[in-house]
Scaffold this motif. Structure first.
Motif, PDB file in Angstrom:
ATOM      1  N   SER A   2       6.605 -28.968 -11.725  1.00 33.78           N
ATOM      2  CA  SER A   2       6.470 -28.122 -12.909  1.00 33.78           C
ATOM      3  C   SER A   2       7.009 -26.731 -12.590  1.00 33.78           C
ATOM      4  CB  SER A   2       4.995 -28.030 -13.297  1.00 33.78           C
ATOM      5  OG  SER A   2       4.732 -26.803 -13.908  1.00 33.78           O
ATOM      6  N   GLU A   3       7.580 -26.085 -13.615  1.00 36.63           N
ATOM      7  CA  GLU A   3       8.138 -24.750 -13.394  1.00 36.63           C
ATOM      8  C   GLU A   3       7.089 -23.746 -12.951  1.00 36.63           C
ATOM      9  OE1 GLU A   3      10.338 -22.648 -16.338  1.00 36.63           O
ATOM     10  OE2 GLU A   3      11.816 -24.258 -16.372  1.00 36.63           O
ATOM     11  N   ASN A   4       5.830 -24.013 -13.314  1.00 36.45           N
ATOM     12  CA  ASN A   4       4.789 -23.041 -13.015  1.00 36.45           C
ATOM     13  C   ASN A   4       4.095 -23.271 -11.687  1.00 36.45           C
ATOM     14  OD1 ASN A   4       5.222 -21.702 -15.410  1.00 36.45           O
ATOM     15  ND2 ASN A   4       3.993 -23.229 -16.515  1.00 36.45           N
ATOM     16  N   VAL A   5       4.574 -24.272 -10.961  1.00 34.22           N
ATOM     17  CA  VAL A   5       3.968 -24.560  -9.658  1.00 34.22           C
ATOM     18  C   VAL A   5       4.939 -24.130  -8.562  1.00 34.22           C
ATOM     19  CG1 VAL A   5       3.209 -26.398  -8.114  1.00 34.22           C
ATOM     20  CG2 VAL A   5       2.556 -26.449 -10.527  1.00 34.22           C
ATOM     21  N   ALA A   6       4.454 -23.357  -7.597  1.00 36.95           N
ATOM     22  CA  ALA A   6       5.317 -22.911  -6.487  1.00 36.95           C
ATOM     23  C   ALA A   6       5.225 -23.869  -5.308  1.00 36.95           C
ATOM     24  CB  ALA A   6       4.923 -21.508  -6.055  1.00 36.95           C
ATOM     25  N   VAL A  29      -4.519 -32.242   3.861  1.00 39.68           N
ATOM     26  CA  VAL A  29      -4.692 -31.050   3.018  1.00 39.68           C
ATOM     27  C   VAL A  29      -3.884 -31.219   1.731  1.00 39.68           C
ATOM     28  CG1 VAL A  29      -4.192 -28.582   2.816  1.00 39.68           C
ATOM     29  CG2 VAL A  29      -5.209 -29.499   4.926  1.00 39.68           C
ATOM     30  N   SER A  30      -4.577 -31.179   0.605  1.00 41.39           N
ATOM     31  CA  SER A  30      -3.915 -31.281  -0.698  1.00 41.39           C
ATOM     32  C   SER A  30      -4.262 -30.055  -1.520  1.00 41.39           C
ATOM     33  CB  SER A  30      -4.383 -32.533  -1.456  1.00 41.39           C
ATOM     34  OG  SER A  30      -4.034 -33.693  -0.745  1.00 41.39           O
ATOM     35  N   LEU A  31      -3.239 -29.361  -2.003  1.00 38.96           N
ATOM     36  CA  LEU A  31      -3.484 -28.240  -2.909  1.00 38.96           C
ATOM     37  C   LEU A  31      -2.236 -27.924  -3.712  1.00 38.96           C
ATOM     38  CD1 LEU A  31      -2.043 -25.965  -1.011  1.00 38.96           C
ATOM     39  CD2 LEU A  31      -4.338 -25.477  -0.251  1.00 38.96           C
ATOM     40  N   THR A  32      -2.441 -27.288  -4.847  1.00 42.81           N
ATOM     41  CA  THR A  32      -1.348 -26.880  -5.724  1.00 42.81           C
ATOM     42  C   THR A  32      -1.487 -25.391  -5.985  1.00 42.81           C
ATOM     43  OG1 THR A  32      -1.342 -29.048  -6.775  1.00 42.81           O
ATOM     44  CG2 THR A  32      -0.298 -27.252  -7.988  1.00 42.81           C
ATOM     45  N   THR A  37       1.036 -16.317  -8.272  1.00 45.61           N
ATOM     46  CA  THR A  37      -0.373 -16.063  -7.942  1.00 45.61           C
ATOM     47  C   THR A  37      -0.481 -15.665  -6.469  1.00 45.61           C
ATOM     48  OG1 THR A  37      -0.849 -18.365  -7.340  1.00 45.61           O
ATOM     49  CG2 THR A  37      -1.205 -17.738  -9.634  1.00 45.61           C
ATOM     50  N   LEU A  38      -1.637 -15.098  -6.130  1.00 43.44           N
ATOM     51  CA  LEU A  38      -1.911 -14.709  -4.740  1.00 43.44           C
ATOM     52  C   LEU A  38      -3.024 -15.611  -4.211  1.00 43.44           C
ATOM     53  CD1 LEU A  38      -2.187 -11.058  -3.414  1.00 43.44           C
ATOM     54  CD2 LEU A  38      -3.628 -12.878  -2.518  1.00 43.44           C
ATOM     55  N   GLY A  65       2.207 -36.839   4.876  1.00 39.37           N
ATOM     56  CA  GLY A  65       2.015 -36.277   3.550  1.00 39.37           C
ATOM     57  C   GLY A  65       3.296 -35.659   3.023  1.00 39.37           C
ATOM     58  N   THR A  66       3.197 -35.000   1.878  1.00 41.10           N
ATOM     59  CA  THR A  66       4.377 -34.392   1.265  1.00 41.10           C
ATOM     60  C   THR A  66       4.106 -32.919   0.973  1.00 41.10           C
ATOM     61  OG1 THR A  66       3.697 -34.946  -0.977  1.00 41.10           O
ATOM     62  CG2 THR A  66       5.041 -36.575   0.180  1.00 41.10           C
ATOM     63  N   LEU A  67       5.196 -32.144   0.913  1.00 45.28           N
ATOM     64  CA  LEU A  67       5.075 -30.713   0.673  1.00 45.28           C
ATOM     65  C   LEU A  67       6.290 -30.239  -0.112  1.00 45.28           C
ATOM     66  CD1 LEU A  67       3.643 -27.997   1.235  1.00 45.28           C
ATOM     67  CD2 LEU A  67       4.915 -27.869   3.382  1.00 45.28           C
ATOM     68  N   GLU A  68       6.043 -29.822  -1.338  1.00 44.43           N
ATOM     69  CA  GLU A  68       7.119 -29.280  -2.181  1.00 44.43           C
ATOM     70  C   GLU A  68       6.981 -27.773  -2.234  1.00 44.43           C
ATOM     71  OE1 GLU A  68       8.812 -30.535  -5.504  1.00 44.43           O
ATOM     72  OE2 GLU A  68       8.705 -32.668  -5.052  1.00 44.43           O
TER      73      GLU A  68
END
Ligand SMILES: Nc1ncnc2c1ncn2[C@@H]1O[C@H](COP(=O)(O)OP(=O)(O)OP(=O)(O)O)[C@@H](O)[C@H]1O
Ligand SMILES: [Mg+2]
Length: 240
Positions: A2-6, A29-32, A37-38, A65-68
């Motif tokens: 998504s455009e809003n996810v870094a 570890v899973s997080l979005t 944002t900080l 795992g994966t990391l975008e």
């Protein structure tokens, strides 16, 4: 993405070999992290904060795992793609500063811009602006060994924010600073966030959590909690 996810990490794992032993620095570890944002990473020494920042920056390879990151699958990217991503879009403040001893502070700060082909004059102007932002005006011609540890740390921060970065990763950016300068540096990072930059930092200082939109608490390589800053603060009994 998504455009809003870094940044999106999914079941991210990293293990270091230590002779015949292995150390699981990060496990599942899973997080979005939303763009602009900080995020503060916190947790005891050895909990995996630096490792997570290094993986996001592509400085260490992902084991599982994966990391975008900014639309790039860094778990499968080649080294050249990672290097280009780092050079153009990511600023990294190393826990040990990693300034080049033979270059002046100004030369250190403008290095990322010169490396991407920015003209010397423009790079110098941008570097002076970044140095002013962290309170280093007047120290441009000093070498790292000629300034204090706190000033070196501020130079490392100036180098990470110079030019237009999409993502700034800062490993304990206030660790060598007195509380007043530390608060000023957190203000600079929060201002970058307000300008749309995504900021991820590690910290041991609870006062820094008040600037965060979300707080990730790590322990022994696992993500204990990942909350909006307010609930994380109240969980710690409130932060001054
Ligand atoms: N290059 C490495 N080789 C071997 N083990 C490592 C390496 N880097 C980190 N580790 C181990 O991985 C674990 C997580 O380390 P990491 O540096 O990410 O912790 P941290 O949360 O940043 O700690 P600190 O608050 O002290 O900076 C620790 O057990 C550490 O010893
Ligand atoms: Mg660390």
């Amino acid at each position: 993405m998504s455009e809003n996810v870094a940044i999106t990490a999914t079941r991210l794992g990293k293990t270091f070999a230590m002779g015949k032993q292995s150390v699981a620095a990060l496990r599942d570890v899973s997080l979005t992290l939303p763009a602009g944002t900080l995020t503060a990473l916190t947790g005891p020494s050895g909990s995996g904060k630096s490792t997570l920042l290094h993986l996001i920056a592509g400085l260490e390879r992902v084991d599982s795992g994966t990391l975008e990151v900014l639309g790039h699958p860094v778990h499968t990217c080649g080294q050249a793609e990672l290097a280009a991503l780092r050079l153009r879009e990511i600023g990294f403040v190393h826990q040990d500063f990693s300034l080049l001893a033979d270059l002046t502070l100004l030369e250190n700060v403008r290095l990322p811009l010169e490396a991407t082909g920015t003209a010397r004059n423009d790079a110098t102007t941008a570097a002076c602006e970044a140095m002013a932002r962290v309170g280093l005006t007047g120290l441009e011609q000093r070498f790292p060994a000629e300034v204090s540890g706190g000033q070196q740390q501020r130079a490392a921060i100036a180098r990470a924010i110079v030019g237009r970065r999409t993502l700034v990763l800062a490993d304990e950016p206030t660790g060598s600073l007195d509380s007043k300068t530390g608060a000023e540096i957190m203000g600079v990072l929060a201002q970058l966030r307000d300008e749309g930059v995504t900021v991820v930092l590690s910290t041991h200082n609870p006062a820094n959590l008040s600037h965060a939109d979300q707080v990730a608490v790590l322990h022994d390589g696992t993500l204990l909690s990942f909350d909006a800053a307010e609930s994380a603060e109240s969980a710690e009994g409130g932060v001054a």
